[in-house]
Design a protein around this motif. Structure first.
Motif, short mmCIF file in Angstrom:
data_model
loop_
_atom_site.label_atom_id
_atom_site.label_comp_id
_atom_site.label_asym_id
_atom_site.label_seq_id
_atom_site.Cartn_x
_atom_site.Cartn_y
_atom_site.Cartn_z
N GLY A 29 0.78 -1.23 0.00
CA GLY A 29 0.00 0.00 0.00
C GLY A 29 0.81 1.27 0.00
N ILE A 30 2.11 1.20 -0.20
CA ILE A 30 2.94 2.40 -0.22
C ILE A 30 2.91 2.96 -1.63
CG2 ILE A 30 5.27 3.31 0.04
CD1 ILE A 30 5.82 1.09 2.03
N SER A 31 2.62 4.23 -1.75
CA SER A 31 2.61 4.85 -3.08
C SER A 31 4.05 5.05 -3.54
CB SER A 31 1.89 6.20 -3.04
OG SER A 31 2.66 7.13 -2.30
N SER A 32 4.23 5.20 -4.85
CA SER A 32 5.58 5.35 -5.39
C SER A 32 6.22 6.63 -4.90
CB SER A 32 5.56 5.29 -6.92
OG SER A 32 4.82 6.37 -7.44
N ALA A 33 5.45 7.68 -4.64
CA ALA A 33 6.01 8.94 -4.14
C ALA A 33 6.59 8.74 -2.76
CB ALA A 33 4.94 10.02 -4.13
N SER A 34 5.89 8.01 -1.89
CA SER A 34 6.43 7.81 -0.55
C SER A 34 7.60 6.84 -0.56
CB SER A 34 5.34 7.33 0.41
OG SER A 34 4.88 6.05 0.03
N ALA A 35 7.58 5.88 -1.48
CA ALA A 35 8.71 4.96 -1.59
C ALA A 35 9.96 5.70 -2.03
CB ALA A 35 8.38 3.83 -2.56
N GLU A 36 9.79 6.66 -2.93
CA GLU A 36 10.93 7.45 -3.37
C GLU A 36 11.47 8.30 -2.24
OE1 GLU A 36 9.92 9.64 -6.86
OE2 GLU A 36 9.42 7.84 -8.00
N SER A 37 10.61 8.83 -1.40
CA SER A 37 11.08 9.68 -0.31
C SER A 37 11.88 8.88 0.71
CB SER A 37 9.91 10.40 0.36
OG SER A 37 9.08 9.46 1.02
N GLU A 38 11.61 7.59 0.83
CA GLU A 38 12.38 6.75 1.75
C GLU A 38 13.82 6.58 1.27
OE1 GLU A 38 10.46 3.05 2.53
OE2 GLU A 38 8.56 4.01 3.01
N ASP A 39 14.05 6.72 -0.02
CA ASP A 39 15.38 6.52 -0.59
C ASP A 39 16.25 7.76 -0.50
OD1 ASP A 39 14.68 3.95 -1.20
OD2 ASP A 39 14.22 4.38 -3.30
N SER A 40 15.70 8.89 -0.10
CA SER A 40 16.49 10.11 -0.06
C SER A 40 17.29 10.20 1.23
CB SER A 40 15.59 11.34 -0.19
OG SER A 40 14.77 11.45 0.96
N VAL A 41 18.38 10.96 1.16
CA VAL A 41 19.27 11.15 2.30
C VAL A 41 19.46 12.64 2.50
CG1 VAL A 41 21.58 10.76 3.20
CG2 VAL A 41 20.47 9.00 1.84
N ASN A 42 19.36 13.09 3.74
CA ASN A 42 19.54 14.51 4.04
C ASN A 42 20.76 14.65 4.94
OD1 ASN A 42 19.34 17.19 4.53
ND2 ASN A 42 17.38 17.12 5.59
N ILE A 43 21.83 15.21 4.39
CA ILE A 43 23.06 15.38 5.16
C ILE A 43 23.42 16.84 5.34
CG2 ILE A 43 24.03 13.15 4.55
CD1 ILE A 43 25.73 14.58 2.47
N THR A 44 22.51 17.72 5.00
CA THR A 44 22.80 19.14 5.04
C THR A 44 23.16 19.60 6.45
OG1 THR A 44 21.23 19.44 3.26
CG2 THR A 44 21.92 21.40 4.40
N GLY A 45 22.43 19.18 7.45
CA GLY A 45 22.71 19.58 8.83
C GLY A 45 24.08 19.12 9.29
N LYS A 46 24.39 17.87 9.04
CA LYS A 46 25.70 17.32 9.42
C LYS A 46 26.81 18.00 8.64
CE LYS A 46 24.51 14.18 12.40
NZ LYS A 46 24.83 14.30 13.79
N ALA A 47 26.57 18.25 7.36
CA ALA A 47 27.60 18.88 6.53
C ALA A 47 27.92 20.28 7.04
CB ALA A 47 27.15 18.93 5.07
N SER A 48 26.89 21.02 7.47
CA SER A 48 27.15 22.37 7.98
C SER A 48 27.88 22.31 9.32
CB SER A 48 25.86 23.17 8.10
OG SER A 48 25.03 22.63 9.09
N GLN A 49 27.57 21.32 10.15
CA GLN A 49 28.28 21.16 11.42
C GLN A 49 29.76 20.84 11.18
OE1 GLN A 49 26.20 18.08 13.51
NE2 GLN A 49 24.75 19.48 14.45
#
Length: 101
Positions: A29-49
């Motif tokens: 029941g997971i839509s393709s949009a939500s499945a794609e969001s699970e594959d993303s990585v957010n490192i902006t906060g760590k990179a700025s630190q």
């Protein structure tokens, strides 16, 4: 995309077809949009630190005068004594910590 099942000879076109067919056949029941969001990585906060820490290190003095001054004073007054036992123990500790490398 399941990276573990990649084999030599796969092309981007074949991988895209495989990835799309997996999304269509998903029965949880997971839509393709939500499945794609699970594959993303957010490192902006760590990179700025990390960037801030690097800037702090670059701006810090290379020589710590609080540690150098007392030794320099002892050397100038011929009162500096080498603690041979302590140096030997530090060398042994260092060696035992890095034997596996």
């Amino acid at each position: 995309m399941d990276i573990k099942s990649l084999v030599p000879g796969h092309t981007k076109a074949n991988l895209a077809k495989t990835d799309k067919s997996k999304k269509k056949s998903a029965s949880d029941g997971i839509s393709s949009a939500s499945a794609e969001s699970e594959d993303s990585v957010n490192i902006t906060g760590k990179a700025s630190q990390i960037s801030q820490l690097i800037q702090q290190m670059k701006s810090a003095p290379i020589i710590d005068q609080n540690r150098v001054s007392p030794i320099k004073e002892k050397l100038d007054n011929d009162k500096y004594e080498i603690e041979y036992q302590r140096v030997a123990n530090k060398m042994l500790d260092f060696e035992s910590n890095y034997q596996g490398y």
